[in-house]
Design a protein around this motif. Structure first.
Motif, PDB file in Angstrom:
ATOM      1  N   SER A  60      24.912 -78.891 -10.759  1.00  0.00           N
ATOM      2  CA  SER A  60      25.660 -78.067  -9.548  1.00  0.00           C
ATOM      3  C   SER A  60      26.285 -76.964  -9.808  1.00  0.00           C
ATOM      4  CB  SER A  60      25.834 -78.998  -8.773  1.00  0.00           C
ATOM      5  OG  SER A  60      25.289 -80.204  -8.089  1.00  0.00           O
ATOM      6  N   MET A  61      27.208 -77.526 -10.289  1.00  0.00           N
ATOM      7  CA  MET A  61      27.980 -76.389 -11.183  1.00  0.00           C
ATOM      8  C   MET A  61      27.973 -74.913 -12.107  1.00  0.00           C
ATOM      9  SD  MET A  61      31.854 -78.355 -12.099  1.00  0.00           S
ATOM     10  CE  MET A  61      31.104 -79.579 -12.787  1.00  0.00           C
ATOM     11  N   THR A  62      26.910 -74.755 -12.323  1.00  0.00           N
ATOM     12  CA  THR A  62      25.754 -73.691 -13.303  1.00  0.00           C
ATOM     13  C   THR A  62      25.531 -73.627 -12.123  1.00  0.00           C
ATOM     14  OG1 THR A  62      25.853 -75.800 -14.612  1.00  0.00           O
ATOM     15  CG2 THR A  62      24.420 -73.491 -15.121  1.00  0.00           C
ATOM     16  N   PHE A  63      24.730 -74.348 -10.728  1.00  0.00           N
ATOM     17  CA  PHE A  63      23.590 -73.308  -9.822  1.00  0.00           C
ATOM     18  C   PHE A  63      24.323 -72.272  -9.435  1.00  0.00           C
ATOM     19  CE2 PHE A  63      20.022 -76.295 -11.289  1.00  0.00           C
ATOM     20  CZ  PHE A  63      19.222 -74.964 -11.412  1.00  0.00           C
ATOM     21  N   ILE A  64      25.552 -72.676  -9.157  1.00  0.00           N
ATOM     22  CA  ILE A  64      26.512 -72.658  -7.761  1.00  0.00           C
ATOM     23  C   ILE A  64      27.468 -71.491  -8.788  1.00  0.00           C
ATOM     24  CG2 ILE A  64      29.042 -72.267  -6.690  1.00  0.00           C
ATOM     25  CD1 ILE A  64      27.504 -75.515  -5.850  1.00  0.00           C
ATOM     26  N   PHE A  65      27.676 -71.691 -10.032  1.00  0.00           N
ATOM     27  CA  PHE A  65      28.276 -70.457 -11.219  1.00  0.00           C
ATOM     28  C   PHE A  65      27.187 -69.122 -11.173  1.00  0.00           C
ATOM     29  CE2 PHE A  65      28.930 -68.274 -14.700  1.00  0.00           C
ATOM     30  CZ  PHE A  65      30.780 -67.414 -14.468  1.00  0.00           C
ATOM     31  N   ILE A  66      25.679 -69.135 -10.837  1.00  0.00           N
ATOM     32  CA  ILE A  66      24.814 -68.609 -11.653  1.00  0.00           C
ATOM     33  C   ILE A  66      24.392 -67.801  -9.976  1.00  0.00           C
ATOM     34  CG2 ILE A  66      22.371 -68.184 -12.295  1.00  0.00           C
ATOM     35  CD1 ILE A  66      22.068 -70.754 -14.255  1.00  0.00           C
ATOM     36  N   THR A  67      24.464 -68.160  -9.297  1.00  0.00           N
ATOM     37  CA  THR A  67      24.199 -67.425  -8.121  1.00  0.00           C
ATOM     38  C   THR A  67      25.490 -66.777  -7.356  1.00  0.00           C
ATOM     39  OG1 THR A  67      23.039 -69.807  -6.984  1.00  0.00           O
ATOM     40  CG2 THR A  67      23.630 -68.069  -5.581  1.00  0.00           C
ATOM     41  N   PHE A  68      26.644 -67.522  -7.850  1.00  0.00           N
ATOM     42  CA  PHE A  68      28.183 -66.886  -7.556  1.00  0.00           C
ATOM     43  C   PHE A  68      28.078 -64.985  -7.746  1.00  0.00           C
ATOM     44  CE2 PHE A  68      32.227 -65.705  -9.258  1.00  0.00           C
ATOM     45  CZ  PHE A  68      32.734 -64.960  -8.208  1.00  0.00           C
ATOM     46  N   VAL A  69      27.378 -64.917  -9.304  1.00  0.00           N
ATOM     47  CA  VAL A  69      27.728 -64.354  -9.925  1.00  0.00           C
ATOM     48  C   VAL A  69      26.234 -62.804  -9.854  1.00  0.00           C
ATOM     49  CG1 VAL A  69      26.951 -63.453 -12.450  1.00  0.00           C
ATOM     50  CG2 VAL A  69      28.492 -65.462 -12.252  1.00  0.00           C
ATOM     51  N   LEU A  70      24.858 -63.986  -9.866  1.00  0.00           N
ATOM     52  CA  LEU A  70      23.913 -62.676  -9.374  1.00  0.00           C
ATOM     53  C   LEU A  70      24.459 -62.185  -7.842  1.00  0.00           C
ATOM     54  CD1 LEU A  70      20.656 -64.610 -10.103  1.00  0.00           C
ATOM     55  CD2 LEU A  70      22.039 -63.341 -11.686  1.00  0.00           C
ATOM     56  N   PHE A  88      15.851 -70.006  -2.064  1.00  0.00           N
ATOM     57  CA  PHE A  88      16.897 -70.564  -1.714  1.00  0.00           C
ATOM     58  C   PHE A  88      16.929 -71.650  -1.310  1.00  0.00           C
ATOM     59  CE2 PHE A  88      16.943 -66.040   0.097  1.00  0.00           C
ATOM     60  CZ  PHE A  88      18.255 -65.793  -0.176  1.00  0.00           C
ATOM     61  N   ILE A  89      17.187 -72.829  -2.617  1.00  0.00           N
ATOM     62  CA  ILE A  89      16.987 -74.004  -2.669  1.00  0.00           C
ATOM     63  C   ILE A  89      18.691 -74.249  -1.855  1.00  0.00           C
ATOM     64  CG2 ILE A  89      15.414 -74.415  -3.925  1.00  0.00           C
ATOM     65  CD1 ILE A  89      17.113 -74.694  -5.921  1.00  0.00           C
ATOM     66  N   PRO A  90      18.778 -75.444  -1.503  1.00  0.00           N
ATOM     67  CA  PRO A  90      20.111 -75.985  -0.585  1.00  0.00           C
ATOM     68  C   PRO A  90      21.145 -75.380  -1.484  1.00  0.00           C
ATOM     69  CG  PRO A  90      18.705 -77.282  -0.668  1.00  0.00           C
ATOM     70  CD  PRO A  90      17.998 -76.181  -1.090  1.00  0.00           C
ATOM     71  N   ILE A  91      21.146 -76.050  -3.175  1.00  0.00           N
ATOM     72  CA  ILE A  91      22.875 -75.688  -3.571  1.00  0.00           C
ATOM     73  C   ILE A  91      22.795 -73.420  -3.798  1.00  0.00           C
ATOM     74  CG2 ILE A  91      21.573 -75.627  -5.869  1.00  0.00           C
ATOM     75  CD1 ILE A  91      25.481 -77.387  -4.982  1.00  0.00           C
ATOM     76  N   THR A  92      21.301 -73.263  -4.363  1.00  0.00           N
ATOM     77  CA  THR A  92      21.760 -71.590  -4.376  1.00  0.00           C
ATOM     78  C   THR A  92      21.644 -71.380  -3.141  1.00  0.00           C
ATOM     79  OG1 THR A  92      19.854 -71.424  -4.523  1.00  0.00           O
ATOM     80  CG2 THR A  92      20.385 -72.207  -6.912  1.00  0.00           C
ATOM     81  N   GLY A  93      21.003 -71.365  -1.645  1.00  0.00           N
ATOM     82  CA  GLY A  93      21.639 -70.741  -0.551  1.00  0.00           C
ATOM     83  C   GLY A  93      23.399 -70.898   0.022  1.00  0.00           C
ATOM     84  N   ALA A  95      25.740 -71.419  -1.788  1.00  0.00           N
ATOM     85  CA  ALA A  95      26.914 -70.458  -2.860  1.00  0.00           C
ATOM     86  C   ALA A  95      26.695 -68.660  -2.579  1.00  0.00           C
ATOM     87  CB  ALA A  95      26.455 -70.985  -3.787  1.00  0.00           C
ATOM     88  N   ASN A  96      25.299 -68.566  -2.128  1.00  0.00           N
ATOM     89  CA  ASN A  96      25.257 -67.099  -1.860  1.00  0.00           C
ATOM     90  C   ASN A  96      25.758 -67.355  -0.747  1.00  0.00           C
ATOM     91  OD1 ASN A  96      23.828 -64.433  -1.990  1.00  0.00           O
ATOM     92  ND2 ASN A  96      22.499 -65.349   0.409  1.00  0.00           N
ATOM     93  N   SER A  97      25.420 -67.853   0.632  1.00  0.00           N
ATOM     94  CA  SER A  97      26.081 -68.233   1.989  1.00  0.00           C
ATOM     95  C   SER A  97      27.858 -67.452   1.917  1.00  0.00           C
ATOM     96  CB  SER A  97      25.503 -68.602   2.788  1.00  0.00           C
ATOM     97  OG  SER A  97      25.870 -69.836   2.779  1.00  0.00           O
ATOM     98  N   MET A  98      28.248 -68.231   1.237  1.00  0.00           N
ATOM     99  CA  MET A  98      29.769 -68.393   0.821  1.00  0.00           C
ATOM    100  C   MET A  98      30.247 -66.934   0.097  1.00  0.00           C
ATOM    101  SD  MET A  98      30.534 -72.369   0.116  1.00  0.00           S
ATOM    102  CE  MET A  98      32.342 -71.647   0.134  1.00  0.00           C
TER     103      MET A  98
END
Length: 150
Positions: A60-70, A88-93, A95-98
């Protein structure tokens, strides 16, 4: 407008071909994200002694970090325009919204901008997620009182 001219105009703006392509792109990106997550899980399981819960947290943290950077470098928005809902699967969507809200209101400062606006979109997700899990918990508890095991 004559019927012939109307049919030409309607055919010009017909998006039926785009719908199929959008579905394929969305499905493909969702599959790629799932494969990447499964690959990370398998590698962590094989090469570390971590428990499943810890591995899932790291994923989860990996996908959040990748989304944060992108999102930060502006690539995630462009990818979203191409891959639509598949990205926009739940974890990346989430993170992107935040991150996008925090970036948009960063000019207002760290407290009133980033801190308070970061949850403007994600806050409803958190609220309804907590509410739904509460309802699920109540139903689960009532069913266990009657001997139903899940």
């Amino acid at each position: 407008m004559e019927e012939n001219e109307f049919l030409k105009t309607a055919k010009k703006y017909n998006k039926s071909n785009e719908v199929l392509m959008n579905c394929l792109l969305s499905f493909g990106m969702g599959a790629i994200i799932g494969l990447l997550g499964n690959f990370e899980y398998d590698m962590l399981k094989r090469f570390t002694d971590l428990e499943d819960q810890m591995i899932k947290g790291i994923m989860s943290m990996t996908f959040i970090f990748i989304t944060f950077v992108l999102t930060g470098i502006g690539v995630y928005k462009k990818m979203g325009q191409i891959f639509k809902a598949g990205l926009f699967i739940p974890i990346t969507g989430f993170a992107n919204s935040m991150v996008s809200e925090a970036m948009e209101f960063s000019y207002e400062g760290p407290i009133f901008g980033v801190g308070s606006r970061m949850f403007s979109l994600a806050g409803s997700v958190i609220t309804y997620g907590v509410f739904t899990s509460f309802i699920y918990g109540v139903i689960y508890y009532i069913l266990t009182l009657f001997g139903v095991r899940m």
